[in-house]
Design a protein around this motif. Structure first.
Motif, PDB file in Angstrom:
ATOM      1  N   ILE A 169      24.235  72.991  60.303  1.00  0.00           N
ATOM      2  CA  ILE A 169      23.878  71.677  60.858  1.00  0.00           C
ATOM      3  C   ILE A 169      23.393  71.825  62.300  1.00  0.00           C
ATOM      4  CG2 ILE A 169      24.838  69.459  61.610  1.00  0.00           C
ATOM      5  CD1 ILE A 169      26.706  69.652  59.125  1.00  0.00           C
TER       6      ILE A 169
ATOM      7  N   THR B 281      19.694  70.933  63.649  1.00  0.00           N
ATOM      8  CA  THR B 281      19.568  69.947  64.732  1.00  0.00           C
ATOM      9  C   THR B 281      18.769  70.493  65.914  1.00  0.00           C
ATOM     10  OG1 THR B 281      21.686  68.961  64.094  1.00  0.00           O
ATOM     11  CG2 THR B 281      20.855  68.447  66.295  1.00  0.00           C
TER      12      THR B 281
ATOM     13  N   GLY C  94      15.723  68.199  64.444  1.00  0.00           N
ATOM     14  CA  GLY C  94      16.625  67.107  64.110  1.00  0.00           C
ATOM     15  C   GLY C  94      17.021  66.346  65.367  1.00  0.00           C
TER      16      GLY C  94
ATOM     17  N   ILE D 217      19.052  63.770  67.671  1.00  0.00           N
ATOM     18  CA  ILE D 217      20.368  63.133  67.719  1.00  0.00           C
ATOM     19  C   ILE D 217      20.262  61.840  68.517  1.00  0.00           C
ATOM     20  CG2 ILE D 217      22.722  63.327  68.612  1.00  0.00           C
ATOM     21  CD1 ILE D 217      22.650  66.267  68.053  1.00  0.00           C
TER      22      ILE D 217
ATOM     23  N   GLY E 267      22.255  61.017  63.257  1.00  0.00           N
ATOM     24  CA  GLY E 267      21.360  62.074  62.784  1.00  0.00           C
ATOM     25  C   GLY E 267      22.086  63.342  62.382  1.00  0.00           C
ATOM     26  N   ILE E 268      23.413  63.339  62.498  1.00  0.00           N
ATOM     27  CA  ILE E 268      24.230  64.497  62.094  1.00  0.00           C
ATOM     28  C   ILE E 268      24.638  64.316  60.637  1.00  0.00           C
ATOM     29  CG2 ILE E 268      26.429  65.695  62.493  1.00  0.00           C
ATOM     30  CD1 ILE E 268      26.153  64.951  65.430  1.00  0.00           C
TER      31      ILE E 268
END
Length: 407
Positions: free
Chosen positions: A173, A177, A182, A184, A228-229
């Motif tokens: 993850i 990210t 990705g 956050i 967004g996690i």
């Protein structure tokens, strides 16, 4: 009448409590899903998993069956896994620092070495962006296959694999990210941190209000999802914040739904993949070889090497009742990257041909890891049986010699 009914359903209870059934069910659902996805008469099957549930553009909640299963339902699987980790951290295999630190080192090795192998195959291919694909371990599938192996796979080693896979998933993850764009959303992330702090405070003050834990846990999941996690990881966080006294009751409630509803749905949804026509040609490309060898070879080597170094320098200890030979076999199961690897593939490559190459390699790596680990532990079990018989014969011979000597 009641005793007769109880006797009739007893075999079903035994079946539900057999951990091997979960693994067999996962594999069966995988095969069924792949067949349905690639059959000409079941086109709607593939579309179903990606069909919008809510008619809105705003992603307030997971909006497809696939995203709902992965982000929401799988939170309960992580919750179940987290309760086992919490128990072992409190009073079990991971309660001592030197045993608890080993999964972190093993997970790091299981990410670094596969990434390096991928780099070696793709340093001149122009596709280095796929380095994160072979770093992942699929928790559900690896534990499911460990269950199929059964008693030959020690319980302490299964717990270690569970901890390693969760840490590995967190690492994946972080990689997605920070290295694959990705974004956050900081506001939601800060609220999630505050909510988790409240959960920890409730545990510290020994609060036993179940409704309060549930409400805050749901709010925590929502904030992590909006941040967004990967929201499913909420399950592990909640489990670690719960009072140790509540774990047994929680496990009894969610054990059967997780193993016989959520995990089969997870397998069906995540293996709804169309295989390319030229599947064999996709295997011997730099991308495929980097991913395949990264998962099948790099994972066990990295896990073993980093763990060996930690134990050699007396920083960590091996799990109880396990050996280095068993440890190598456990490392092969970590080569099942599947879900997170496929997800990383969608972010690493834009071209459909490159995605197909990576997907074929991930599926083949899963099959090889399953086959290698099963054969490995089967051979190891035969050797252990032979050693045990030899020791029994030696003891019997010594006993006979002693009787003869006495006479």
């Amino acid at each position: 009448m009641y005793p007769k009914i109880k006797k009739a359903i007893q075999p079903f209870r035994l079946l539900l409590n057999d951990s091997r059934v979960t693994g067999i069910l996962l594999i069966t659902c995988t095969l069924v899903s792949i067949v349905l996805s690639n059959a000409t008469f079941t086109h709607n099957y593939l579309l179903f998993w990606h069909k919008s549930i809510l008619k809105t553009d705003a992603e307030i909640f997971p909006n497809t069956p696939l995203s709902f299963i992965n982000a929401a339902l799988m939170s309960f699987f992580f919750l179940l896994a987290g309760t086992e980790i919490k128990r072992e951290l409190s009073n079990g295999e991971l309660s001592a620092f030197k045993k608890a630190i080993l999964p972190f080192g093993a997970a790091l090795g299981g990410m670094v070495v596969p990434a390096l192998l991928y780099f070696l195959f793709n340093r001149t291919s122009g596709h280095l962006s796929g380095w994160g694909i072979p770093t992942a371990t699929d928790i559900a599938f690896s534990l499911g296959i460990a269950s199929i192996i059964g008693k030959r796979f020690p319980v302490s080693l299964k717990i270690f694999l569970m901890a390693l896979a969760i840490i590995d998933d967190l690492g994946a993850i972080i990689i997605v990210t920070f290295f694959y764009g990705g974004a956050i959303h900081l506001n939601y992330f800060i609220v999630a941190v505050v909510l988790y702090g409240i959960l920890l405070l409730l545990n510290f003050t020994k609060t036993k209000n179940s409704a309060l834990y549930i409400i805050i846990s749901i709010a925590l999941w929502y904030c992590l999802y909006q941040s967004g996690i990967e929201a499913a990881i909420t399950g592990v966080l909640v489990a670690l914040a719960l009072p140790i006294s509540s774990l047994n009751k929680l496990e009894k409630i969610i054990h059967t739904p997780v193993n016989f509803i959520i995990l089969p749905l997870f397998a069906l949804a995540n293996t709804a993949i169309i295989l390319p026509n030229n599947i064999w040609q996709n295997i011997f490309t730099p991308i495929s070889m980097g991913i395949l060898l990264g998962l099948v070879v790099g994972k066990p080597i990295g896990i073993f090497l980093f763990s060996r170094i930690l134990v050699y320098f007396k920083i960590a200890h091996l799990p109880s009742k396990t050996s280095w030979i068993q440890f190598i076999g456990m490392g092969t199961l970590a080569g099942i990257g599947f879900t997170m690897s496929i997800f990383t593939t969608t972010l690493a490559f834009d071209h459909s041909i490159l995605k197909e190459e990576a997907t074929v390699a991930i599926l083949l790596a899963m099959c090889l890891s399953f086959a290698i680990s099963s054969i490995y532990f089967f051979i190891l079990d035969i050797k252990q049986i032979k050693i045990a018989r030899s020791q029994q014969m030696l003891k019997a011979k010594q006993a006979n010699n002693w009787v003869i000597h006495q006479n």
